[in-house]
Design a protein around this motif. Structure first.
Motif, mmCIF file in Angstrom:
data_model
loop_
_atom_site.group_PDB
_atom_site.id
_atom_site.type_symbol
_atom_site.label_atom_id
_atom_site.label_comp_id
_atom_site.label_asym_id
_atom_site.label_seq_id
_atom_site.Cartn_x
_atom_site.Cartn_y
_atom_site.Cartn_z
ATOM 1 N N MET A 156 37.260 29.003 18.842
ATOM 2 C CA MET A 156 38.490 29.834 18.805
ATOM 3 C C MET A 156 38.333 30.947 17.633
ATOM 4 O O MET A 156 39.163 31.709 17.524
ATOM 5 C CB MET A 156 39.561 29.076 18.529
ATOM 6 C CG MET A 156 39.711 28.144 17.199
ATOM 7 S SD MET A 156 41.271 27.117 17.111
ATOM 8 C CE MET A 156 42.119 27.895 15.937
ATOM 9 N N THR A 157 37.287 30.679 16.652
ATOM 10 C CA THR A 157 37.090 31.655 15.897
ATOM 11 C C THR A 157 36.078 32.752 16.219
ATOM 12 O O THR A 157 36.220 33.812 15.658
ATOM 13 C CB THR A 157 36.983 30.869 14.477
ATOM 14 O OG1 THR A 157 35.847 30.204 14.489
ATOM 15 C CG2 THR A 157 37.924 30.448 13.792
ATOM 16 N N LEU A 158 34.852 32.481 16.879
ATOM 17 C CA LEU A 158 33.796 33.405 17.091
ATOM 18 C C LEU A 158 33.754 33.748 18.628
ATOM 19 O O LEU A 158 33.098 34.538 19.031
ATOM 20 C CB LEU A 158 32.555 32.862 16.881
ATOM 21 C CG LEU A 158 32.245 32.447 15.228
ATOM 22 C CD1 LEU A 158 31.050 31.602 15.141
ATOM 23 C CD2 LEU A 158 32.673 33.554 14.252
ATOM 24 N N GLY A 159 34.641 33.010 19.354
ATOM 25 C CA GLY A 159 34.726 33.154 20.919
ATOM 26 C C GLY A 159 35.278 34.495 21.362
ATOM 27 O O GLY A 159 36.186 34.914 20.869
ATOM 28 N N ASP A 160 35.127 34.752 22.663
ATOM 29 C CA ASP A 160 35.719 35.894 23.296
ATOM 30 C C ASP A 160 35.546 35.536 24.809
ATOM 31 O O ASP A 160 34.993 34.807 25.238
ATOM 32 C CB ASP A 160 35.266 37.061 22.731
ATOM 33 C CG ASP A 160 33.863 37.428 22.847
ATOM 34 O OD1 ASP A 160 33.035 36.872 23.761
ATOM 35 O OD2 ASP A 160 33.186 38.160 21.832
ATOM 36 N N ASP A 161 35.717 36.916 25.562
ATOM 37 C CA ASP A 161 35.502 36.806 27.070
ATOM 38 C C ASP A 161 34.196 36.183 27.436
ATOM 39 O O ASP A 161 34.080 35.905 28.605
ATOM 40 C CB ASP A 161 35.966 38.143 27.661
ATOM 41 C CG ASP A 161 35.165 39.331 27.105
ATOM 42 O OD1 ASP A 161 34.749 39.354 25.982
ATOM 43 O OD2 ASP A 161 35.025 40.234 28.161
ATOM 44 N N ARG A 162 33.085 36.602 26.714
ATOM 45 C CA ARG A 162 31.599 36.162 27.002
ATOM 46 C C ARG A 162 31.424 34.687 27.272
ATOM 47 O O ARG A 162 30.725 34.429 28.025
ATOM 48 C CB ARG A 162 30.928 36.776 25.964
ATOM 49 C CG ARG A 162 30.814 38.121 25.486
ATOM 50 C CD ARG A 162 29.843 38.670 24.527
ATOM 51 N NE ARG A 162 30.476 38.074 23.210
ATOM 52 C CZ ARG A 162 29.844 37.991 22.047
ATOM 53 N NH1 ARG A 162 28.521 38.322 21.912
ATOM 54 N NH2 ARG A 162 30.423 37.812 21.089
ATOM 55 N N ASN A 163 32.534 33.858 26.387
ATOM 56 C CA ASN A 163 32.175 32.494 26.553
ATOM 57 C C ASN A 163 32.874 31.868 27.903
ATOM 58 O O ASN A 163 32.902 30.705 28.339
ATOM 59 C CB ASN A 163 33.112 31.899 25.474
ATOM 60 C CG ASN A 163 32.032 32.147 24.101
ATOM 61 O OD1 ASN A 163 32.608 33.024 23.439
ATOM 62 N ND2 ASN A 163 31.169 31.365 23.781
ATOM 63 N N ILE A 164 33.625 32.800 28.753
ATOM 64 C CA ILE A 164 34.217 32.367 30.008
ATOM 65 C C ILE A 164 33.112 32.442 30.943
ATOM 66 O O ILE A 164 32.467 33.579 31.510
ATOM 67 C CB ILE A 164 35.262 33.136 30.515
ATOM 68 C CG1 ILE A 164 36.176 33.198 29.380
ATOM 69 C CG2 ILE A 164 36.074 32.766 31.539
ATOM 70 C CD1 ILE A 164 36.796 32.003 28.689
ATOM 71 N N ALA A 165 32.257 31.342 31.515
ATOM 72 C CA ALA A 165 31.371 31.146 32.380
ATOM 73 C C ALA A 165 31.944 31.288 33.880
ATOM 74 O O ALA A 165 31.517 32.011 34.809
ATOM 75 C CB ALA A 165 30.398 30.037 32.322
ATOM 76 N N GLN A 166 33.014 30.534 33.941
ATOM 77 C CA GLN A 166 33.731 30.543 35.454
ATOM 78 C C GLN A 166 35.351 30.346 35.351
ATOM 79 O O GLN A 166 35.533 29.629 34.354
ATOM 80 C CB GLN A 166 33.177 29.308 36.361
ATOM 81 C CG GLN A 166 31.768 29.512 36.684
ATOM 82 C CD GLN A 166 31.268 28.163 37.540
ATOM 83 O OE1 GLN A 166 32.136 27.487 38.050
ATOM 84 N NE2 GLN A 166 29.772 28.250 37.684
ATOM 85 N N THR A 167 35.925 30.619 36.201
ATOM 86 C CA THR A 167 37.513 30.423 36.117
ATOM 87 C C THR A 167 37.613 29.820 37.708
ATOM 88 O O THR A 167 37.175 30.613 38.669
ATOM 89 C CB THR A 167 38.161 31.572 36.054
ATOM 90 O OG1 THR A 167 37.751 31.952 34.723
ATOM 91 C CG2 THR A 167 39.622 31.066 35.954
ATOM 92 N N TRP A 168 38.428 28.545 37.909
ATOM 93 C CA TRP A 168 38.712 27.784 38.967
ATOM 94 C C TRP A 168 40.224 28.005 39.081
ATOM 95 O O TRP A 168 40.662 27.667 38.168
ATOM 96 C CB TRP A 168 38.207 26.596 39.116
ATOM 97 C CG TRP A 168 36.465 26.333 39.230
ATOM 98 C CD1 TRP A 168 35.570 26.973 38.311
ATOM 99 C CD2 TRP A 168 36.023 25.799 40.114
ATOM 100 N NE1 TRP A 168 34.428 26.524 38.690
ATOM 101 C CE2 TRP A 168 34.496 25.920 39.881
ATOM 102 C CE3 TRP A 168 36.447 25.051 41.298
ATOM 103 C CZ2 TRP A 168 33.561 25.549 40.612
ATOM 104 C CZ3 TRP A 168 35.364 24.361 42.245
ATOM 105 C CH2 TRP A 168 34.024 24.558 41.818
ATOM 106 N N VAL A 169 40.657 28.415 40.326
ATOM 107 C CA VAL A 169 42.130 28.263 40.586
ATOM 108 C C VAL A 169 42.345 27.377 41.795
ATOM 109 O O VAL A 169 41.434 27.844 43.099
ATOM 110 C CB VAL A 169 42.857 29.750 40.653
ATOM 111 C CG1 VAL A 169 44.171 29.908 41.426
ATOM 112 C CG2 VAL A 169 42.592 30.522 39.450
ATOM 113 N N ASN A 170 43.144 26.415 41.628
ATOM 114 C CA ASN A 170 43.704 25.764 42.913
ATOM 115 C C ASN A 170 42.125 25.139 43.655
ATOM 116 O O ASN A 170 42.159 24.875 44.706
ATOM 117 C CB ASN A 170 44.634 26.388 44.024
ATOM 118 C CG ASN A 170 45.212 25.525 44.785
ATOM 119 O OD1 ASN A 170 45.828 24.457 44.436
ATOM 120 N ND2 ASN A 170 45.082 25.546 46.102
#
Length: 439
Positions: free
Chosen positions: A411-425
């Protein structure tokens, strides 16, 4: 990949098993499984257990090295303001007139609204946000476009058309009667359609006449399970303006309360400068607050008092508030929330911060029965985090002693690069590797 097929995912998992009534109790609800197995079927969680207890499953999706958390919940954001994010130099009221209103004027065009809806939802998903409470514009087509795009993704979204009949440019104002009729038609078309829900959205008290607020009240009475989404006590100049416009009311919140617009599904963004009796009213009516740290800092509005929020027992979630907010990313937003709290001598732990961005945000939206953790039966919305995507992150994660320190680094060094996958439903709707290959 079939919607109904059983899926088994191996990774590290972090969530909260229950909502908390005080900050000190959050850690007791936290659950970390370093090597776990998540089973999902038909878009819902079947179970989450340690790998060694469920390793007999075949066809496991192996995401070891990744951390999976519930999908992020954004409790306040303006999708039309995406295209003017990072607008320079003004505080709230001047910023609205100079930047926001001209941009919002474009959303009478269905094609433009559809194009920006697709872009907006892509920004949410690529940042790990799976549920959001969203402002449209005064134009019904802005909401039709957004709901249509979200429905195609089977995404859980709450949104509404702005209701506004004064103190704004003529090209964005409407009559109370028109606002009522268009809003009613949108509710009947979209509310409770799949995973979509409607929020009555008077922009804020200064742009709402008493006649308009009466229409909002009528709609809330007719459709009591809708949400109410507006702004409250963001800026001192704004508060003074409200008091001059509504001298018969005791204060800013009392304007909404007078028209019976407080309540369990009422979400008030900002709440930076609340009076003590307003805190009490929010608590007594079970209303919720959206804490928007990047926006409050960017517009110079002030510092939200999170500690006071706990003391008064008011539900709260995190909002990015794009476009006054400067990022869609909840990790970065939590980092700014930490700094806001530091300036008030309150230590926002990573445990508490991730609670607000997941189950706490769901609770603030009255959706904690459906989303926010990996309890059996919950809707399978989650984000796969890669905790170390840069040399600096790799260094800090490698010397982090426990999950709490790793979350704090995120939460202090992270950003969108840390999002590997997003799952919905229960379905992967965004994957970083695919996007990078396509580029």
């Amino acid at each position: 990949m079939s919607v109904t097929a059983v899926k088994a995912i191996r990774a590290s998992f972090f969530d909260f098993s229950a909502t908390a009534q005080e900050a000190e109790a959050i850690a007791d609800c936290a659950r970390y499984i370093e090597d776990g197995l998540l089973i999902i079927e038909a878009g819902r969680v079947v179970s989450l257990q340690p790998w060694k207890e469920g390793c007999g499953n075949a066809d496991v999706i192996d995401l070891r090295g990744k951390l999976i958390v519930p999908g992020f919940v954004d409790t306040h954001i303006h999708y039309p303001q995406t295209e003017m994010i990072g607008a320079f130099g003004e505080q709230l009221l001047e910023w609205l007139n100079q930047y926001t209103f001209p941009v919002e004027s474009q959303y009478h065009c269905p094609q433009h609204a559809a194009q920006m809806s697709a872009f907006f939802l892509h920004q949410l998903l690529s940042n790990g946000t799976t549920t959001a409470l969203v402002f449209g514009t005064v134009h019904p087509q802005s909401v039709d476009a957004l709901f249509g795009a979200a429905e195609a993704l089977n995404m859980r979204l709450i949104a509404g058309k702005v209701m506004m009949d004064r103190n704004a440019p003529d090209y964005l104002t409407e009559t109370p009667e028109t606002s009522y009729q268009q809003t009613r038609e949108l509710i009947e078309r979209w509310h409770n359609r799949g995973r979509l829900s409607y929020a009555l959205t008077p922009r804020f008290a200064p742009t709402s006449s008493p006649a308009l607020l009466e229409k909002v009240q009528q709609l809330r009475t007719a459709f009591p399970d809708t949400w109410l989404h507006t702004h409250l006590s963001e800026n001192p100049q704004e508060i003074a303006w409200v008091k001059s416009l509504f001298p018969e009311q005791e204060g800013y919140l009392d304007v909404y309360h007078h028209y019976q617009l407080t309540g369990r599904r009422s979400v008030f963004a900002h709440c930076v400068h609340l009076e003590d009796k307003e805190w009490d009213c929010l608590h007594d009516t079970q209303s919720s607050i959206a804490f928007c740290p990047t926006s409050n800092l960017f517009l110079g509005s002030g510092l939200f008092n999170l500690q006071r929020c706990w003391q008064k027992g008011v539900k709260m979630g995190i909002g990015t508030d794009v476009g006054a907010g400067t990022t869609f990313n909840l990790l970065q937003t939590l980092g700014e929330a930490y700094k806001v709290c530091q300036l008030q001598q309150y230590k926002l732990s990573a445990c508490e911060a991730f609670y607000h961005a997941t189950l706490g945000g769901a609770h603030a939206l009255d959706l904690d029965n459906a989303i926010g953790n990996f309890n059996p039966g919950k809707e399978a919305d989650f984000v796969v985090l890669d905790p170390a995507v840069s040399p600096l992150q790799q260094l800090r994660i490698s010397n982090s002693k426990d999950i709490w320190e790793k979350l704090f680094v995120l939460m202090t060094l992270g950003d969108d690069r840390n999002i590997a996958q997003t799952w919905v439903n229960g379905q992967p709707v965004w994957q970083r590797e695919e996007k990078e290959r396509a580029a």
